[in-house]
Scaffold this active site. Structure first.
Site, mmCIF file in Angstrom:
data_model
loop_
_atom_site.group_PDB
_atom_site.id
_atom_site.type_symbol
_atom_site.label_atom_id
_atom_site.label_comp_id
_atom_site.label_asym_id
_atom_site.label_seq_id
_atom_site.Cartn_x
_atom_site.Cartn_y
_atom_site.Cartn_z
ATOM 1 C CB SER A 139 -0.862 -0.013 1.269
ATOM 2 O OG SER A 139 -1.392 1.260 1.517
ATOM 3 C CE1 TYR A 153 -4.371 -2.288 5.107
ATOM 4 C CE2 TYR A 153 -3.388 -0.153 4.582
ATOM 5 C CZ TYR A 153 -3.987 -1.334 4.174
ATOM 6 O OH TYR A 153 -4.193 -1.568 2.832
HETATM 7 N N1 LIG Z 1 -8.582 -0.598 -1.812
HETATM 8 C C1 LIG Z 1 -7.538 0.160 -1.587
HETATM 9 O O1 LIG Z 1 -7.594 1.398 -1.730
HETATM 10 C C2 LIG Z 1 -6.230 -0.475 -1.170
HETATM 11 C C3 LIG Z 1 -5.099 0.331 -1.112
HETATM 12 C C4 LIG Z 1 -3.891 -0.234 -0.753
HETATM 13 C C5 LIG Z 1 -3.806 -1.583 -0.491
HETATM 14 N N2 LIG Z 1 -4.925 -2.367 -0.532
HETATM 15 C C6 LIG Z 1 -4.792 -3.791 -0.231
HETATM 16 O O2 LIG Z 1 -5.450 -4.541 -1.225
HETATM 17 C C7 LIG Z 1 -5.803 -5.814 -0.686
HETATM 18 C C8 LIG Z 1 -7.252 -6.102 -1.042
HETATM 19 O O3 LIG Z 1 -8.083 -5.209 -0.304
HETATM 20 P P1 LIG Z 1 -9.425 -4.582 -0.885
HETATM 21 O O4 LIG Z 1 -9.253 -3.130 -0.926
HETATM 22 O O5 LIG Z 1 -9.818 -5.308 -2.116
HETATM 23 O O6 LIG Z 1 -10.432 -4.891 0.324
HETATM 24 P P2 LIG Z 1 -11.670 -5.862 0.457
HETATM 25 O O7 LIG Z 1 -12.671 -5.646 -0.612
HETATM 26 O O8 LIG Z 1 -12.091 -5.723 1.876
HETATM 27 O O9 LIG Z 1 -11.026 -7.313 0.227
HETATM 28 C C9 LIG Z 1 -10.228 -7.939 1.193
HETATM 29 C C10 LIG Z 1 -10.104 -9.399 0.824
HETATM 30 O O10 LIG Z 1 -9.251 -10.031 1.796
HETATM 31 C C11 LIG Z 1 -9.897 -11.202 2.262
HETATM 32 N N3 LIG Z 1 -9.536 -11.481 3.636
HETATM 33 C C12 LIG Z 1 -9.582 -10.646 4.710
HETATM 34 N N4 LIG Z 1 -9.203 -11.323 5.809
HETATM 35 C C13 LIG Z 1 -8.915 -12.603 5.418
HETATM 36 C C14 LIG Z 1 -8.504 -13.772 6.096
HETATM 37 N N5 LIG Z 1 -8.288 -13.808 7.414
HETATM 38 N N6 LIG Z 1 -8.301 -14.902 5.364
HETATM 39 C C15 LIG Z 1 -8.506 -14.892 4.036
HETATM 40 N N7 LIG Z 1 -8.910 -13.824 3.328
HETATM 41 C C16 LIG Z 1 -9.122 -12.698 4.029
HETATM 42 C C17 LIG Z 1 -11.394 -10.934 2.121
HETATM 43 O O11 LIG Z 1 -12.072 -12.182 1.913
HETATM 44 P P3 LIG Z 1 -13.008 -12.935 2.979
HETATM 45 O O12 LIG Z 1 -13.552 -11.910 3.924
HETATM 46 O O13 LIG Z 1 -14.033 -13.585 2.126
HETATM 47 O O14 LIG Z 1 -12.085 -13.928 3.630
HETATM 48 C C18 LIG Z 1 -11.446 -10.120 0.840
HETATM 49 O O15 LIG Z 1 -11.535 -10.965 -0.273
HETATM 50 C C19 LIG Z 1 -5.533 -5.736 0.818
HETATM 51 O O16 LIG Z 1 -4.310 -6.363 1.115
HETATM 52 C C20 LIG Z 1 -5.436 -4.241 1.064
HETATM 53 O O17 LIG Z 1 -4.653 -3.953 2.201
HETATM 54 C C21 LIG Z 1 -6.141 -1.839 -0.865
#
Ligand SMILES: NC(=O)c1ccc[n+]([C@@H]2O[C@H](COP(=O)([O-])OP(=O)(O)OC[C@H]3O[C@@H](n4cnc5c(N)ncnc54)[C@H](OP(=O)(O)O)[C@@H]3O)[C@@H](O)[C@H]2O)c1
Length: 247
Positions: A139, A153
């Site tokens: 991130s 985080y």
């Molecule tokens: N969106 C942004 O702006 C942004 C920016 C920087 C980095 N990121 C990173 O991108 C990645 C994806 O995030 P997102 O933004 O797409 O958020 P999201 O829609 O909340 O997706 C998070 C995913 O992680 C899974 N997850 C969470 N805890 C888990 C666990 N204990 N075991 C297995 N799976 C788990 C969830 O699946 P289940 O709940 O079904 O298990 C879900 O599929 C993350 O690493 C986040 O830190 C996002």
């Protein structure tokens, strides 16, 4: 065409990466805890890209034995894994000193120890294959220590970036590649609460930048490049007193 394992594929960036990789003809090994979402995604992809093979499995990345087992089961099912995207993540942290060690520990266990298990499991498979591409989803918040809700985080995201870079040093000169992505604000379930920021891009646009960087096997990329490449420079160098105003 290759086989790509994506963790956290049930929503947000993981689900959209699956759709975009399917459009490029890659086979997919998808996991998360919400298997109903994974089954829906598999049905969608089967309709739009019938030639793409999609297998799904339940996985909680904090169940470390399950991480090793599920990755190995996918490898056996497909014959090999060409790319593993360590994407599962949690943004549940709270400011330090507010009595929410529970939330910060859960964030740290999911985002760091969970990612460590995934990296170890992928690294073992890639070493045995003498090939593979590890993709770590960090991130832009990893670029500095961050205040308020994202302190823990951001620390986990800095840790996973270093973990991946360390592995890159280990495999330097081998066919194994490592990419670290530093996404900015991309619409997803996690980023929903930051919807006020004008810097937020749609899931489709943000993930397109991620997929492009991954397909080029870039060592690292801030995505989307605009505005996060220059803004990342600013984040890295602003005086510490400015950081609370930026987060
Ligand atoms: N969106 C942004 O702006 C942004 C920016 C920087 C980095 N990121 C990173 O991108 C990645 C994806 O995030 P997102 O933004 O797409 O958020 P999201 O829609 O909340 O997706 C998070 C995913 O992680 C899974 N997850 C969470 N805890 C888990 C666990 N204990 N075991 C297995 N799976 C788990 C969830 O699946 P289940 O709940 O079904 O298990 C879900 O599929 C993350 O690493 C986040 O830190 C996002």
């Amino acid at each position: 065409m290759s086989t790509i394992l994506i963790t956290g594929a049930s929503s947000g960036l993981g689900a959209e990466m699956a759709r975009q990789f399917a459009a490029l003809g890659h086979d997919l090994a998808l996991c998360a805890r919400r298997t109903d979402r994974l089954e829906e995604l598999r049905s969608d992809i089967a309709r739009t890209h019938p030639d793409v093979r999609v297998e799904v499995r339940a996985l909680d990345v904090t169940d470390h034995d399950a991480v090793f087992r599920v990755f190995e089961e996918f490898r056996a099912e497909f014959g090999s894994l060409d790319r593993v995207v360590v994407n599962a993540g949690l943004g549940k942290g709270q400011p330090l000193s507010t009595g929410r060690f529970d939330a910060n520990r859960e964030t740290a266990e999911t985002n760091f120890i969970g990612a460590l298990a995934q990296t170890e499991a992928a690294a073992q498979i890639f070493r045995a294959q003498d090939a593979g591409h590890l993709v770590m989803v960090s991130s832009v918040s990893a670029l500095r220590g961050m205040p308020k809700n994202i302190t823990t985080y951001a620390a986990t995201k800095a840790a996973v970036a270093h973990l991946a870079e360390g592995f890159r040093a280990d495999v330097h000169g081998t066919p194994i590649k490592v990419t670290v992505l530093y996404p900015g604000y991309i619409a997803s379930e996690m980023s929903g609460t930051s919807a006020r920021t004008p810097l937020m891009v749609t899931t489709e646009k943000g993930v397109r930048a991620m997929v492009e960087a991954i397909e080029k096997e870039k060592a690292s990329a801030r995505v989307p490049a605009w505005p996060w490449a220059p803004l990342g420079f600013v984040i890295k160098h602003v005086p510490i007193g400015v950081l609370p105003k930026m987060s």
